[in-house]
Design an enzyme around this catalytic site. Sequence first.
Site, PDB file in Angstrom:
ATOM      1  N   GLU A  55     -13.893  -3.625  -1.797  1.00 17.12           N
ATOM      2  CA  GLU A  55     -13.433  -4.910  -2.322  1.00 17.12           C
ATOM      3  C   GLU A  55     -14.637  -5.748  -2.764  1.00 17.12           C
ATOM      4  O   GLU A  55     -15.769  -5.503  -2.351  1.00 17.12           O
ATOM      5  CB  GLU A  55     -12.636  -5.674  -1.259  1.00 17.12           C
ATOM      6  CG  GLU A  55     -11.459  -4.915  -0.663  1.00 17.12           C
ATOM      7  CD  GLU A  55     -10.336  -4.667  -1.650  1.00 17.12           C
ATOM      8  OE1 GLU A  55     -10.252  -5.428  -2.648  1.00 17.12           O
ATOM      9  OE2 GLU A  55      -9.552  -3.729  -1.446  1.00 17.12           O
ATOM     10  N   THR A  82      -5.564   4.163  -1.534  1.00 17.71           N
ATOM     11  CA  THR A  82      -5.791   5.163  -2.573  1.00 17.71           C
ATOM     12  C   THR A  82      -6.772   6.229  -2.116  1.00 17.71           C
ATOM     13  O   THR A  82      -6.560   7.419  -2.333  1.00 17.71           O
ATOM     14  CB  THR A  82      -6.328   4.479  -3.850  1.00 17.71           C
ATOM     15  OG1 THR A  82      -5.407   3.462  -4.250  1.00 17.71           O
ATOM     16  CG2 THR A  82      -6.476   5.484  -4.980  1.00 17.71           C
ATOM     17  N   ASN A 104     -10.731  -3.449   6.664  1.00 13.93           N
ATOM     18  CA  ASN A 104     -11.879  -4.349   6.675  1.00 13.93           C
ATOM     19  C   ASN A 104     -11.483  -5.734   7.180  1.00 13.93           C
ATOM     20  O   ASN A 104     -12.190  -6.341   7.993  1.00 13.93           O
ATOM     21  CB  ASN A 104     -12.464  -4.452   5.261  1.00 13.93           C
ATOM     22  CG  ASN A 104     -13.544  -5.512   5.146  1.00 13.93           C
ATOM     23  OD1 ASN A 104     -13.261  -6.696   5.018  1.00 13.93           O
ATOM     24  ND2 ASN A 104     -14.790  -5.088   5.205  1.00 13.93           N
ATOM     25  N   GLY A 138      -4.926   0.184   3.104  1.00 15.33           N
ATOM     26  CA  GLY A 138      -6.133   0.791   2.581  1.00 15.33           C
ATOM     27  C   GLY A 138      -7.370   0.307   3.313  1.00 15.33           C
ATOM     28  O   GLY A 138      -7.289  -0.400   4.327  1.00 15.33           O
ATOM     29  N   SER A 162       0.827  -1.207   0.000  1.00 17.40           N
ATOM     30  CA  SER A 162       0.000   0.000   0.000  1.00 17.40           C
ATOM     31  C   SER A 162       0.860   1.254   0.000  1.00 17.40           C
ATOM     32  O   SER A 162       1.966   1.268   0.546  1.00 17.40           O
ATOM     33  CB  SER A 162      -0.920   0.020   1.226  1.00 17.40           C
ATOM     34  OG  SER A 162      -1.920  -0.954   1.128  1.00 17.40           O
ATOM     35  N   GLY A 163       0.291   2.317  -0.590  1.00 20.13           N
ATOM     36  CA  GLY A 163       0.962   3.611  -0.527  1.00 20.13           C
ATOM     37  C   GLY A 163       2.365   3.602  -1.089  1.00 20.13           C
ATOM     38  O   GLY A 163       3.273   4.230  -0.536  1.00 20.13           O
ATOM     39  N   THR A 176       1.255  -8.455   5.683  1.00 20.96           N
ATOM     40  CA  THR A 176       0.379  -9.372   4.956  1.00 20.96           C
ATOM     41  C   THR A 176       1.009  -9.743   3.614  1.00 20.96           C
ATOM     42  O   THR A 176       1.797  -8.979   3.052  1.00 20.96           O
ATOM     43  CB  THR A 176      -1.000  -8.743   4.709  1.00 20.96           C
ATOM     44  OG1 THR A 176      -0.850  -7.571   3.892  1.00 20.96           O
ATOM     45  CG2 THR A 176      -1.656  -8.350   6.026  1.00 20.96           C
ATOM     46  N   GLY A 234      -9.374  -1.928   2.432  1.00 22.21           N
ATOM     47  CA  GLY A 234      -9.460  -3.386   2.403  1.00 22.21           C
ATOM     48  C   GLY A 234      -8.718  -4.037   3.551  1.00 22.21           C
ATOM     49  O   GLY A 234      -9.204  -4.990   4.164  1.00 22.21           O
TER      50      GLY A 234
END
Length: 315
Positions: free
Chosen positions: A273, A94, A72, A67, A13-14, A41, A69
Site C-alpha cells: 500500500e 491478490t 498491515n 489481503g 477481498s477475494g 471494515t 493491506g
Amino acid sequence: MRKRARIIYNPTSGKELFKRELPDALIKLEKAGYETSAYATEKIGDATLEAERAMHENYDVLIAAGGDGTLNEVVNGIAEKPNRPKLGVIPMGTVNDFGRALHIPNDIMGALDVIIEGHSTKVDIGKMNNRYFINLAAGGQLTQVSYETPSKLKSIVGPFAYYIKGFEMLPQMKAVDLRIEYDGNVFQGEALLFFLGLTNSMAGFEKLVPDAKLDDGYFTLIIVEKSNLAELGHIMTLASRGEHTKHPKVIYEKAKAINISSFTDLQLNVDGEYGGKLPANFLNLERHIDVFAPNDIVNEELINNDHVDDNLIEE
C-alpha cells in the site's frame, strides 16, 4: 474459560468470498472452543482502530481476513501494545505475500485449521517512522505497481495483474539519487528501486530473498542501481529464480537499522500500500508478533531453530 477470538475482515477481498463463508467460519471456531465475533471494515484505517479496540477488550486471538493491506492495519493496531494477542491470518488478497511466506493455506477452512491447531511462531516486524509493516517496504517507480494496479484487473487475472502493470511501467522508470545508511554502511548514488524485506515473498516473487529468516532481527536490503531496460529485465528474470543477488547492479545486504533519504520526491510502498514519502527511518523489531503457522514450518530454513517456540513443536 473459553478463549475469545475477534475476526477483522475486509468484505471486498477475494471477490467477497470470506463474507459469504463467515457463518461457517464462526461455527468452525466455536466448535473448536473459541468464543468468536467478527468485524467488517468499510474504509482504510478501520482494521487498525478495531484491532486497538479488541486489544482493550483483552481478546486472546485476532484474525485478519483480507489481503496484505488488511493484515498491515491489524498489526499497526497491536504493535505498540504490551501483551499482544496471537495473530491468525486468512489470506484473501491478490498476492498474500505474508501468508505465502508462512505456508498458510489459501482456502478459508484450511487457514482456520492452522489457527485451531494452535501452533505459533514469533516473527520480526518493521517500524518505518511511526508506522509498522510485516512484509516489506520499498521505493522506486516499479514498487508503486501494487497500489496503482486497477482493482478490476486484479479481480480478473489475480497476481498477473501486477506483472502486466509492472511491464507497462518499465520504460518510464528513472533512477533517483539516494542516500541509504545501514548498520554503519552507506550507499550514495543513483538507484532504480530498493526493497527492505522481512520474508522471502514480495509482490509474488517467492525467491526475492532466497536466504530470508522470519525471526533473525534483520531486514534484507536490496538496492537496484541505475540500469538500462535490458539490464533491469535481466535482473527481474533472475529474481524469479533467486539468482539476482550476485548481479553487478544489485546490492544485497542484511541490516537491523536503515535510514533512507533523497532530494527527489519518492513514494514508498509498505506491505503493498502507499506508505508516504522519503525520508524514512527503519528499525527491525525482532520476534515482535506471535503468529499462528503450520507446524511443518519448523522444518523450513525460514525459522531460526534456536528460537523455536515450544508450542510450535508437536507433543
